[in-house]
Enzyme design. Structure first.
Site, PDB file in Angstrom:
ATOM      1  N   LYS A  23      -4.574  21.319  30.426  1.00 26.28           N
ATOM      2  CA  LYS A  23      -5.384  21.437  31.646  1.00 26.28           C
ATOM      3  C   LYS A  23      -6.757  22.011  31.326  1.00 26.28           C
ATOM      4  CE  LYS A  23      -3.254  22.607  35.363  1.00 26.28           C
ATOM      5  NZ  LYS A  23      -2.484  23.382  36.328  1.00 26.28           N
ATOM      6  N   ARG A  92      -4.158  29.371  37.057  1.00 29.38           N
ATOM      7  CA  ARG A  92      -3.192  28.272  36.855  1.00 29.38           C
ATOM      8  C   ARG A  92      -2.710  28.242  35.417  1.00 29.38           C
ATOM      9  NH1 ARG A  92      -4.176  23.691  40.547  1.00 29.38           N
ATOM     10  NH2 ARG A  92      -5.787  24.342  42.005  1.00 29.38           N
ATOM     11  N   GLY A 101       4.702  21.266  37.048  1.00 23.92           N
ATOM     12  CA  GLY A 101       5.432  22.114  37.993  1.00 23.92           C
ATOM     13  C   GLY A 101       6.390  23.098  37.362  1.00 23.92           C
ATOM     14  N   MET A 103       5.673  25.650  35.344  1.00 22.29           N
ATOM     15  CA  MET A 103       5.182  27.036  35.267  1.00 22.29           C
ATOM     16  C   MET A 103       4.418  27.365  36.548  1.00 22.29           C
ATOM     17  SD  MET A 103       4.093  27.282  31.325  1.00 22.29           S
ATOM     18  CE  MET A 103       3.099  25.820  31.387  1.00 22.29           C
ATOM     19  N   ARG A 336      -5.013  14.514  33.759  1.00 22.41           N
ATOM     20  CA  ARG A 336      -4.135  14.475  32.586  1.00 22.41           C
ATOM     21  C   ARG A 336      -3.590  13.065  32.485  1.00 22.41           C
ATOM     22  NH1 ARG A 336       0.250  18.447  35.397  1.00 22.41           N
ATOM     23  NH2 ARG A 336       0.757  17.104  37.123  1.00 22.41           N
ATOM     24  N   HIS A 452       7.637  17.007  42.576  1.00 23.25           N
ATOM     25  CA  HIS A 452       7.991  17.318  41.185  1.00 23.25           C
ATOM     26  C   HIS A 452       9.184  16.524  40.663  1.00 23.25           C
ATOM     27  CE1 HIS A 452       5.698  21.239  41.497  1.00 23.25           C
ATOM     28  NE2 HIS A 452       5.108  20.478  40.596  1.00 23.25           N
ATOM     29  N   ARG A 558      32.535  -3.917  14.069  1.00 24.29           N
ATOM     30  CA  ARG A 558      33.672  -3.029  13.763  1.00 24.29           C
ATOM     31  C   ARG A 558      34.950  -3.757  14.184  1.00 24.29           C
ATOM     32  NH1 ARG A 558      29.766   1.133  15.841  1.00 24.29           N
ATOM     33  NH2 ARG A 558      29.684   2.854  14.349  1.00 24.29           N
ATOM     34  N   SER A 769      24.997  -0.827   3.133  1.00 29.54           N
ATOM     35  CA  SER A 769      24.627  -0.466   4.501  1.00 29.54           C
ATOM     36  C   SER A 769      24.971   1.009   4.673  1.00 29.54           C
ATOM     37  CB  SER A 769      25.404  -1.326   5.495  1.00 29.54           C
ATOM     38  OG  SER A 769      25.089  -0.910   6.799  1.00 29.54           O
ATOM     39  N   ASP A 774      29.194   8.738   9.070  1.00 27.19           N
ATOM     40  CA  ASP A 774      30.091   9.387   8.118  1.00 27.19           C
ATOM     41  C   ASP A 774      29.316  10.123   7.030  1.00 27.19           C
ATOM     42  OD1 ASP A 774      32.915   9.218   8.616  1.00 27.19           O
ATOM     43  OD2 ASP A 774      32.632   7.052   8.684  1.00 27.19           O
ATOM     44  N   CYS A 837      23.436   1.335   9.378  1.00 27.17           N
ATOM     45  CA  CYS A 837      24.156   0.912  10.583  1.00 27.17           C
ATOM     46  C   CYS A 837      24.771   2.094  11.333  1.00 27.17           C
ATOM     47  CB  CYS A 837      25.224  -0.124  10.239  1.00 27.17           C
ATOM     48  SG  CYS A 837      26.520   0.528   9.190  1.00 27.17           S
ATOM     49  N   TYR A 857      16.558  -3.339   6.567  1.00 23.77           N
ATOM     50  CA  TYR A 857      16.797  -3.480   8.011  1.00 23.77           C
ATOM     51  C   TYR A 857      17.409  -2.210   8.597  1.00 23.77           C
ATOM     52  CZ  TYR A 857      21.763  -4.150   6.924  1.00 23.77           C
ATOM     53  OH  TYR A 857      23.039  -3.969   6.500  1.00 23.77           O
TER      54      TYR A 857
HETATM   55  C1  PEP Z   1      29.011   5.184  10.005  1.00 22.88           C
HETATM   56  O1  PEP Z   1      29.835   5.935   9.479  1.00 22.88           O
HETATM   57  O2  PEP Z   1      27.811   5.435  10.085  1.00 22.88           O
HETATM   58  C2  PEP Z   1      29.476   3.923  10.614  1.00 22.88           C
HETATM   59  C3  PEP Z   1      28.619   3.046  11.077  1.00 22.88           C
HETATM   60  O3  PEP Z   1      30.802   3.762  10.714  1.00 22.88           O
HETATM   61  P1  PEP Z   1      31.680   4.382  11.892  1.00 22.88           P
HETATM   62  O4  PEP Z   1      30.748   5.021  12.856  1.00 22.88           O
HETATM   63  O5  PEP Z   1      32.430   3.250  12.465  1.00 22.88           O
HETATM   64  O6  PEP Z   1      32.540   5.331  11.143  1.00 22.88           O
HETATM   65 MG    MG Z   2      31.818   5.167   9.069  1.00 23.38          MG
END
Ligand code: PEP
Ligand code: MG
Length: 891
Positions: A23, A92, A101, A103, A336, A452, A558, A769, A774, A837, A857
């Protein structure tokens, strides 16, 4: 005079946000570019931090403040505390990041029993002077002494009724004067000290209270939600008052330079005539739409439109502007960057590029990816029969259903217990923030589009219907009357924040469409990014949805979810219970065509793209009934002496098997590839189903690209054995067709040992991957379910950990293993492709890390795909091309 603690508006600029708060920095910038800003100065965030470390204001601060105030007095030709024509000021809060809003602020500071008369004489308007005075005592009592606002409101209600006025504006001078006396009594009683008559004491207490408000409950909740550090502190802005409560040619309002829900290029906002700033945002009176100002005060409206345009061009962004009109003259009190829905954010960013104010790259970098998930908000199904019971302002888009809850704490409690709730409140106040956060959506009977909670709901992507006059809430009876209908707390209700409809019961919802602007932004992102974006999906429907959102492959299917399906579970259990190989093969033969048809569906949905199918991962007992339930059943059977002896024997056999499968720590037990090695026939069935499906689809002209993924490998030997099994099965099933099916075999890297020995493992893998769910568990030694339910929130609250490592990748720990595995894997197999993944594949900072580490990826859940595409582009824009990054990876 130079001060360490103070900066005049005319000396600062927009780049000084850290010191002056957002501000303060913007007030300085607006002063610099010649906008009509009332004079003032900022007490810096440094001063606030010193206040916290010393436990009091720093020594010279009040002297410096007095000196700075003299410059404001000079500019206005008035003196603070002058009994004949006093200068009034506002104090202010204003932190580095806008926390709307959250503070506190105090207006009309400088009034006391003497100066109020001076103000009355100088303005010739006694009502106005006493109106300002009563507002000051109310705010001061609330903010400085912590007296509940309701105490003052009750006195005000009585005073209004007493003089026959229906609004504050209709109150007589005498009744306002009496009201001030009652307010002072209230302060004396509740705070045990009189309302201070010394204006400098008022000022000091106000500065301290504003600094303290940095740490009030709602500000703390907001900071946690938006990852704002606790130790930054707030600035305090001291500014000459201008008066919106000066009569019919005065007023105050809030205006957005574009529509904050849709992004449309039009002035959007609200104002109240004869009112002060906080009246609009507090939601206590429902204000007028800004378009009305063009009729009521055309000259002011034209000036405001011009100022809005100037500010938007200056900041190259949509602005949220607070203004006051004092006797026909416009003042700008704040600007802002405006909070907006995800939909508006995208529409505005794209429009700013088309208007030449931003480049596509800047638009991408400005995009808050976490907010993008909101874009895929469901809406009420078009063909749904809905029972509309009321309507209000469409304050934040999207639709939601849930049980009515009338209190923010209760909303939080029920939501933690897994209930979906709609928070229904008479008006929206910042104290409701934790309730808004917990609720699916918010409905209020009062308050405008800029109240707010409406603003907060929009920034959280929660649907909100505000100012719904049809709603009356009886807090004591815990009832909500909507039009003719009566609801009790706990009843189901739906709201449509895009249209303002309030609907009895729950409603079916449809997925959102992607707007052309969003497609444009995604297209720009695709041109920049180097990371590919895959989806984690287990069904053809999800895979198809993901493709529509831009998935370029399927990174994790899965297969256990297919085993869990209702009519299959029994077969899976039979397979597990089998005493002989022959018995097991019988069950597997039943499962085979089912798996085959699952895979056919997925291959078809992902025609032409990589499909990564993970072989069975969880421990087998996850498919079995719970031991406790079986024991209870057995006890009942024995006690009541029901069922045949065979029934009892079957149950006993089941209990024995479940006991045998029991593991002390299943996460580290017989799961993943360990299953495949001990029960190769299970993996063999899955692989056979996969190749049969592939062949079938290839024959139908579908382009099939299977990646077969082995989970939880820790030793190269494990993968070697299973690779062999997969290849033999391919040979057996496909025969000569094998040449047409370009399958690959790879592994997840989920066990730290796999990362450390990645060079050996990569000799048997076409791809890695990173299963960071885990890998995080095993690197940190946290079992996710236990950690998240027990100590992890505490760790994050206490900032022992910056983030939950299951949401945001622990780059300095788990990240090292990923870097190492990529480097070592590529050293022995330069053709290796790498991806992620785990959940982190859809999280912005983790995606930045994946880009930097040179992964090919990221794979994430369906609704995160657009987010991941933008984050991947941001990573490239912020961190550069990853061909450079590869070199920085250390062994
Ligand atoms: C992981 O372990 O990141 C994974 C993708 O396998 P899951 O979550 O099925 O154990
Ligand atoms: Mg796993």
């Amino acid at each position: 005079m130079k001060s360490n603690w103070i900066s005049h508006f005319r000396h600062g600029d927009a780049s000084m946000k850290e010191l002056l708060g957002g501000k303060g920095a913007n007030l300085a910038e607006m002063t610099k570019i010649g906008l009509p800003v009332p004079p003032g100065f900022t007490i810096t965030t440094d001063a606030c931090r010193s206040y916290y470390s010393l436990g009091r204001l720093p020594d010279s601060l009040m002297d410096d403040t007095r000196a700075a105030l003299q410059a404001v007095e000079l500019a206005r030709g008035l003196r603070f505390g002058d009994a004949s024509a006093p200068l009034l000021i506002s104090v202010r809060s204003g932190s580095v990041h806008s926390m709307p809003g959250m503070m506190d602020t105090i207006l009309n500071l400088g009034l006391n029993d003497e100066t109020v008369q001076g103000l009355a004489a100088a303005t010739g308007d006694e009502s106005f002077a006493y109106d300002c005075y009563r507002r000051l005592i109310h705010m001061f009592g609330n903010v400085v002494f912590g007296i509940d606002s309701a105490e003052f409101e009750t006195i005000l209600d009585k005073a209004r009724t007493g003089c026959g006025a229906s609004t504050d504006q209709e109150m007589t001078t005498d009744s306002l004067r009496d009201l001030v006396e009652h307010y002072k009594q209230c302060v004396a009683e509740k705070a045990d000290v009189p309302f201070p008559q010394d204006v400098y004491v008022q000022l000091q207490l106000a500065i301290e209270a504003v600094f303290r408000s940095w740490n009030n409950h709602r500000a703390q909740v907001y900071r946690k939600l938006h990852h704002i550090p606790d130790d930054w502190g707030t600035a305090a802005n001291i500014q000459s008052m201008v008066f919106g409560n000066y009569g019919a040619d005065s007023g105050t309002g809030v205006v957005f330079t574009r529509h904050p829900s849709t992004g449309a290029r039009e002035l959007f906002g609200e104002y109240l005539t004869n009112a002060q700033g906080e009246d609009v945002v507090a939601g206590t009176r429902t204000p007028q739409p800004i378009a009305r100002l063009s009729e009521e005060m055309p000259h002011v409206y034209a000036q405001l439109t011009q100022a809005a345009k100037q500010l938007e061009h200056h900041y190259c962004d949509m602005q949220d502007i607070e203004f006051t009109v004092e006797r026909g003259k416009l003042f700008i009190l704040q600007t802002r960057s405006g909070k907006r829905t995800a939909q508006a954010a995208v529409a505005i960013a794209v429009s700013l590029v088309k208007e030449g104010l931003l480049s596509p790259q800047e638009a991408l970098l400005r995009t808050d990816v976490a907010q993008l998930e909101h874009l895929l908000h469901p809406s009420i199904a078009t063909d749904a029969a809905v029972d509309v019971v009321g309507s209000g302002l469409p304050a934040s888009p999207g639709a939601a259903s849930g049980h009515i809850v009338l209190d923010a704490d209760e909303a939080e409690r029920l939501s933690a217990a897994g209930e979906r709730v709609i928070l229904v409140r008479p008006e929206t106040t910042p104290e409701d923030i934790h309730g808004v956060l917990a609720a699916e959506g918010v409905l209020t009977s009062r308050g405008g589009m800029t109240s707010h909670a409406a603003v907060v709901a929009r920034s959280m992507g929660k649907p909100c219907v505000s100012g719904c006059d049809d709603v009356r809430i009886d807090l004591e009876q815990k009832r909500v009357y909507i039009g003719e209908r009566v609801f009790s707390e706990g009843d189901l209700l739906s709201i449509d924040g895009s249209t303002g409809r309030v609907i009895a019961g729950a409603v079916p919802l449809d997925d959102a469409d992607i707007s052309p602007e969003f497609l444009q932004l995604l297209d720009w992102a695709d041109r920049e990014r180097e990371l590919r974006v895959y989806v984690n999906a287990d069904t053809p429907e999800d895979a198809m949805k993901a493709r529509a959102l831009g998935a370029e492959g399927l990174g994790l299917c899965r297969t256990e979810h297919m085993f869990m399906a209702m009519h299959r579970l029994q077969i899976v259990q039979d397979m597990i219970l089998a005493e002989t190989m022959e018995e097991r093969q019988k069950s597997l033969a039943k499962l085979l065509p089912m798996q085959q048809s699952d895979f056919e569906g997925i291959f078809k949905a992902m025609d032409g793209l990589t499909v990564t199918i993970r072989l069975l991962d969880p421990p087998l007992h996850e498919f079995m009934p719970h031991l406790e339930e079986l024991v209870v059943q057995h006890t009942e059977l024995t006690a009541k002496n029901t069922g045949t002896p065979e029934d009892r024997q079957t149950l006993e056999r089941l209990i024995r098997k479940v006991r045998k499968l029991h593991e002390t720590n299943p996460m580290l037990g017989q799961r993943g590839c360990r299953l495949g090695i001990l029960f190769p026939e299970i993996y063999e069935m899955q692989v056979e189903a996969l190749f049969l499906a592939a062949r079938q689809m290839l024959r139908k002209g579908v382009r099939v690209q299977p990646d077969i993924m082995v989970p939880l490998v820790g030793h190269a030997e494990e993968l070697s054995v299973l690779r062999d099994l997969i290849e033999r099965t391919a040979e057996r099933v496909l025969g000569p067709d094998r040449r047409n099916c370009a399958y690959r075999i790879g592994t997840m890297i989920e066990v730290p040992r796999a990362a450390l020995t990645a060079d050996k493992i990569a000799e048997h893998a076409d791809f890695f991957s990173f299963g960071t769910n885990d890998l995080t568990q095993m690197t940190l030694g946290y079992s996710r379910d236990d950690a998240e339910g027990k100590f992890l929130p505490y760790y994050v609250d206490r900032r022992l950990l910056a983030n939950n490592p299951f949401q945001v990748l622990d780059t300095s720990g788990v990240g090292q293993l990923i870097e190492l595995a990529v480097k070592r894997g590529l050293s022995s197999n330069p053709q290796l492709t790498t991806g992620i993944c785990g959940e982190h594949g859809g999280e912005r900072d983790s995606i930045y890390f994946c880009h930097e580490t040179g992964l090919d990826y990221v794979s994430c859940s369906t609704y995160r795909i657009p987010l991941a595409r933008i984050a991947a582009a941001q990573a490239k824009l912020l961190l550069g091309s990853r061909s450079n990054a590869q070199h920085s990876v250390s062994m």
